[in-house]
Structures are given as C-alpha cells and as structure tokens.
Design an enzyme around this catalytic site. Sequence first.
Site, mmCIF file in Angstrom:
data_model
loop_
_atom_site.group_PDB
_atom_site.id
_atom_site.type_symbol
_atom_site.label_atom_id
_atom_site.label_comp_id
_atom_site.label_asym_id
_atom_site.label_seq_id
_atom_site.Cartn_x
_atom_site.Cartn_y
_atom_site.Cartn_z
ATOM 1 C CB CYS A 56 73.678 67.117 5.326
ATOM 2 S SG CYS A 56 71.596 66.630 5.386
ATOM 3 N NE ARG A 77 78.737 63.959 -0.298
ATOM 4 C CZ ARG A 77 77.280 64.104 -0.206
ATOM 5 N NH1 ARG A 77 76.455 64.978 0.219
ATOM 6 N NH2 ARG A 77 77.185 63.032 -1.123
ATOM 7 C CD GLN A 117 76.516 65.920 4.100
ATOM 8 O OE1 GLN A 117 76.151 65.612 2.939
ATOM 9 N NE2 GLN A 117 77.068 66.975 4.788
ATOM 10 C CG ASP A 133 69.541 65.808 7.830
ATOM 11 O OD1 ASP A 133 68.809 66.526 7.059
ATOM 12 O OD2 ASP A 133 69.750 64.241 7.681
ATOM 13 C CG HIS A 144 74.744 60.769 3.852
ATOM 14 N ND1 HIS A 144 75.078 60.421 2.610
ATOM 15 C CD2 HIS A 144 73.868 61.612 3.316
ATOM 16 C CE1 HIS A 144 74.684 61.317 1.748
ATOM 17 N NE2 HIS A 144 73.594 61.696 2.599
ATOM 18 N NE ARG A 190 70.497 60.299 -2.001
ATOM 19 C CZ ARG A 190 71.388 61.499 -1.196
ATOM 20 N NH1 ARG A 190 70.250 62.298 -2.249
ATOM 21 N NH2 ARG A 190 72.225 61.620 -1.228
#
Length: 304
Positions: free
Chosen positions: A263, A291, A131, A223, A128, A101
Amino acid sequence: MKKDFLKVLDFTREEILAIFKLAQDMKANKKKYAKSLEGKTLALIFEKPSLRTRTTFDVGIQQLGGFSIYLSPAEINLGKRESVYDVAKNLERMVDGIMIRTFGHHIVEDMAKYAKIPIINGLTDYSHPCQAMADFLTILEIKEDFKGLKLCYVGDGNNVAHSLMGAGARLGVDVTIACPRGYEPNVIAYLNVKEAAKESGAKIEIVHDPVEGVKGADIVYTDVWASMGQEAEAEKRKQIFMPYQVNDKLMSYANPDAIFMHCLPAHRGEEVTDSVIDAEYSVVFQEAENRLHVQKAIMYELMK
Ligand code: CP
Ligand code: NVA
C-alpha cells in the site's frame, strides 16, 4: 449504494464491480467527467500523515470539477478541541462530503451517524477500504479476472489486512494472512469476513509460516510492521517480523507469474527488499495511481 464509504463489507459484490467499472472509465476518459461534481466541496480531515490519500482525494475532486479543503490535526483536534458530533453538525452545513483519516474506527462511524453528508474512510486503525479498492482494481487490470486467484498478505494483521480480507471475501479471491503469533487480524473482522466469504466461496485463512502462506499465491502483499500510532513498538516489532520479510527467497515460493503489492509507504530493507519492490513484477505505483481513479468513482457515487 450506502450514504458512506466506511468499510468494504458494507458493499455488495455488484456495487464494488460497478465502482471498478466507473473507475476504469474515469481513468480512460478523464475529460468526460470534468464537471461530474462541479461546485461540490470535500473536507479532508487528517489526524495522521499522508502522501497518497491526501494527494489523490485533492486531485480527484478537482478532476471532477469540485474543491477540497484540508483540515490538519492541529486545526480540528477531533474530540479534544471539539466533539465529533459538533464537527459533523458544522461541516454538514458547509461541505458536500467528508474524507477522514483517524485512529479509532468508531470515530468515522460516529461521524457517519451524525452527519447528513457522505463520510469516506481514508484509514482508521481498523480498516483502509479505499486502499483495498485500489488494490483489487489493480489486480483486475493485471489478471483480468478474479476467478481462482490467491492473495497472500505477509506481515501484521492490521487495517490494510482487514480491508484486503473483506475485498477478497466479496470478490471471491482467496486471502491468506501469514503473520507472527499474536499479530493476527482482529477476531471480529476475521469472523465477519469468513461469514461474507460463504457467498463468494473465497477461502480466507490465517497461517504463521510465511512460506506456507506464499505457496500458490498469485499476489504477494505486505505493509509496514509498525503502523501509524505504533511507533513506540517499532524496534520490538522489527525482531518479531524479520522472518516475514518479503525478499527474493520468499517470492520464489509464489506462482511464477505472481505480482508484488504494497500500500506504501514502504520501509525498504524491513518488510520488503529493494530487489522485490523494484522488480518487474512489483505493481506498487500502479496501485498508488489507482487510488486516484477508484476514489473518484467512490466520490461520484456518494456525492453526485
Ligand atoms: N497508502 C496510503 O494510504 O498512503 P498514505 O498514508 O501516504 O496516504
Ligand atoms: N498500516 C499502515 C498503512 C499506511 C497506509 C498504517 O496504518 O500506518
């Protein structure tokens, strides 16, 4: 299957559906996979904070019989204490895969180019993908089929928006991004997705009116307005994005059986109200759990 998992568009519809099938089996039959990656080690490089990504990769590799090692920003200081190339050439001799990340997407691409082992993108400023995979697995669980669905993402045209567009394009789900002017998705990302959507027939569009975007949506997604690394812009963004808040009124324009997705982490009272995120139709924690399952399937496919 590719060596690395860097962005959704790197994978075909068939490969994505195969990952979902495996994830569903792993979710239903956890014990069956307890030795699938026995003795394998995954390095977790984090240059930004995380709850879900860290926990799900850590628990996920353990559930497959492997181990993880967490490398914090202070430890590696990627590109400053040591170059991306040197980190890749060290770690490929020590571990079996790397989840990273970071900020610039080029960092994960470089890592994938230099390292012989699989690299998994755990979020960059650009995308992402893990996700979006968990999100579309969740949509499949609830709606049972992708056919004819419309997802409206309301808010900033950011990393999450890019990956949702990519997944929609591959899987044939229409994706509308409803965002303020000046906060549209990256032009290259949008053009790539439009090209990919030609095959699946998905309609990918950008609008600036949230009501127009949400009309006819089966999934309403949002988000945070300021992503990690954009903290200095948070106050300014609050003013600009307030008309894009997902609240009861905005949800009333979506289809009657629409679900709400996020998310996470959520800034309650900003991009989403408590009344929406805590509603019956909100599936945010199911997404978070998925996830784990979808990343186990991705790790298995890349590291087996
Ligand atoms: N959704 C997500 O990636 O959460 P974290 O930032 O907590 O990992
Ligand atoms: N867009 C958000 C997603 C967090 C999971 C960020 O990059 O901070």
